[in-house]
Scaffold this active site. Structure first.
Site, PDB file in Angstrom:
ATOM      1  N   HIS A 143      43.466  46.956  37.407  1.00 54.66           N
ATOM      2  CA  HIS A 143      42.391  46.039  38.003  1.00 54.66           C
ATOM      3  C   HIS A 143      42.541  44.808  38.553  1.00 54.66           C
ATOM      4  O   HIS A 143      41.699  43.748  38.380  1.00 54.66           O
ATOM      5  CB  HIS A 143      41.310  45.904  36.732  1.00 54.66           C
ATOM      6  CG  HIS A 143      39.882  45.755  37.266  1.00 54.66           C
ATOM      7  ND1 HIS A 143      38.741  45.125  36.464  1.00 54.66           N
ATOM      8  CD2 HIS A 143      39.479  46.376  38.680  1.00 54.66           C
ATOM      9  CE1 HIS A 143      37.556  45.257  37.394  1.00 54.66           C
ATOM     10  NE2 HIS A 143      38.063  45.754  38.501  1.00 54.66           N
ATOM     11  N   CYS A 185      36.640  40.458  33.678  1.00 51.00           N
ATOM     12  CA  CYS A 185      37.858  41.208  33.631  1.00 51.00           C
ATOM     13  C   CYS A 185      39.059  40.614  34.460  1.00 51.00           C
ATOM     14  O   CYS A 185      39.877  40.110  34.120  1.00 51.00           O
ATOM     15  CB  CYS A 185      37.641  42.701  33.788  1.00 51.00           C
ATOM     16  SG  CYS A 185      39.370  43.588  33.994  1.00 51.00           S
TER      17      CYS A 185
END
Length: 349
Positions: free
Chosen positions: A144, A86
């Site tokens: 994130h 990610c």
């Protein structure tokens, strides 16, 4: 501002663009196509498999809005994520950098909440450069790319942020992988009831529908269909997970291994598709569809319940299943509808 020694190296680099398509869009202005800078709506799914959309061959998951988006623009058959994980993909999108150039301290999974893990505020980014060019910039959804108090979307050029900081969040309880509250308005923790996929879809739609002048760049980052496996009617599952967090948070990162099914995964993807439909409707209602570049893709290949067929591997692997992802682009003012391209395209190029 002096160079920093944390996060991504800050030596001189080329302008980050997130997508060659965006750069070519501005080249098009010089050719006299559009007369004003295009808006940009970049939609990023989380752990979506290559074959999880109807337009990529799924016969079990209904995605009418994304299928329509594909027919109205270009569907790429060789779209690739910047990484099989990610954070490197997201950071490559915002900075235009090859993920392999990240400093060793910036690792994936991005779990160490320290000053060494994030995008430095003085590093040029796609949102900072577009903001400098007069764009309104907003992120809704998953970040994130570093934690407060050191990092946030507002520190790299996004002027508006509503979403979560961690790599995953319970869709109803809005707690992160440590069981801590993780829903923010800007850099302020907030509480808001609702299914997370719906919350960020509606906020993005409201932002686009607002009567504001000038071009915009909206980054809409879903956590769907990432675990936990909760559809829109699974609030009881969310409460159970939060209870287990509170009993022993040290095991919380493993909770995603529990439960789930193909049917539940379908609910996650279909809820995302419905939310995207509302955002596209808002774009049309504002009369801005023709002059908006819409990009849809995933941060990496799917895992567990996703369909990466016919490729080998999944999220975390450098095989095709881990890095080949759906990729759709629509720009009615410039790009002819109904195209399918086998040209390889990767997140940061």
């Amino acid at each position: 501002m002096s160079p920093r020694t944390t996060g991504i190296p800050t030596e001189e680099s080329t302008m980050p663009n997130g997508s060659t398509t965006i750069r070519r869009a501005f080249d098009g202005l010089e050719r006299g196509r559009p007369t004003t800078p295009p808006n940009v709506l970049f939609i990023l799914a989380d752990d979506l498999g290559w074959a999880d959309l109807g337009c990529y061959g799924s016969t079990t998951i209904r995605t009418p809005n994304l299928d329509r988006l594909a027919t109205e623009g270009i569907r790429f058959t060789h779209g690739y994520a910047g990484s099989s994980w990610c954070s490197p993909t997201r950071i490559s999108l915002y900075t235009g950098r090859f993920p392999g150039r990240l400093q060793a301290g910036l690792e994936e999974p991005l779990t160490r909440r320290t000053p060494e893990n994030g995008i430095p505020a003085d590093h040029p980014t796609l949102p900072s450069i577009l903001a400098g060019a007069g764009y309104r910039t907003a992120m809704f959804g998953k970040w994130h790319c570093g934690w407060l108090p050191w990092y946030s979307p507002l520190r790299i050029g996004f002027q508006t942020f509503f979403g979560n900081l961690d790599g995953a969040m319970d869709y109803f309880e809005h707690v992160d992988t440590l069981g801590q509250p993780d829903l923010y308005e800007g850099e302020t923790p907030v509480e808001q009831a609702g299914y997370y996929t719906d919350l960020i879809s509606d906020r993005a739609a409201e932002y686009i529908a607002a009567d504001q002048d000038g071009p915009f760049y909206v980054q809409l980052n879903y956590t769907a269909p990432h675990w936990p496996w909760e559809g829109p009617r699974d609030s009881a599952v969310g409460r159970e997970i939060r209870s287990r967090y509170e009993q022993d948070w040290t095991h919380s990162p493993l909770l995603h291994l529990d439960g789930g099914s193909l049917a539940k995964y379908r609910e996650l993807v279909e809820a995302m598709d419905a939310g995207i439909g509302r955002v596209l409707d808002a774009l049309a209602g504002a009369g801005r569809s023709d002059d908006t570049i819409v990009v849809f893709t995933s941060d990496n290949g799917g895992e567990r319940w996703s369909r990466n067929w016919p490729f080998v591997g999944e999220k975390g692997d450098l095989t095709e299943g881990g890095i080949r992802v759906p990729l759709i682009l629509r720009w009615p003012a410039v790009v002819a509808a109904g195209q399918v391209s086998d040209r390889p395209v990767i997140t940061w190029t």
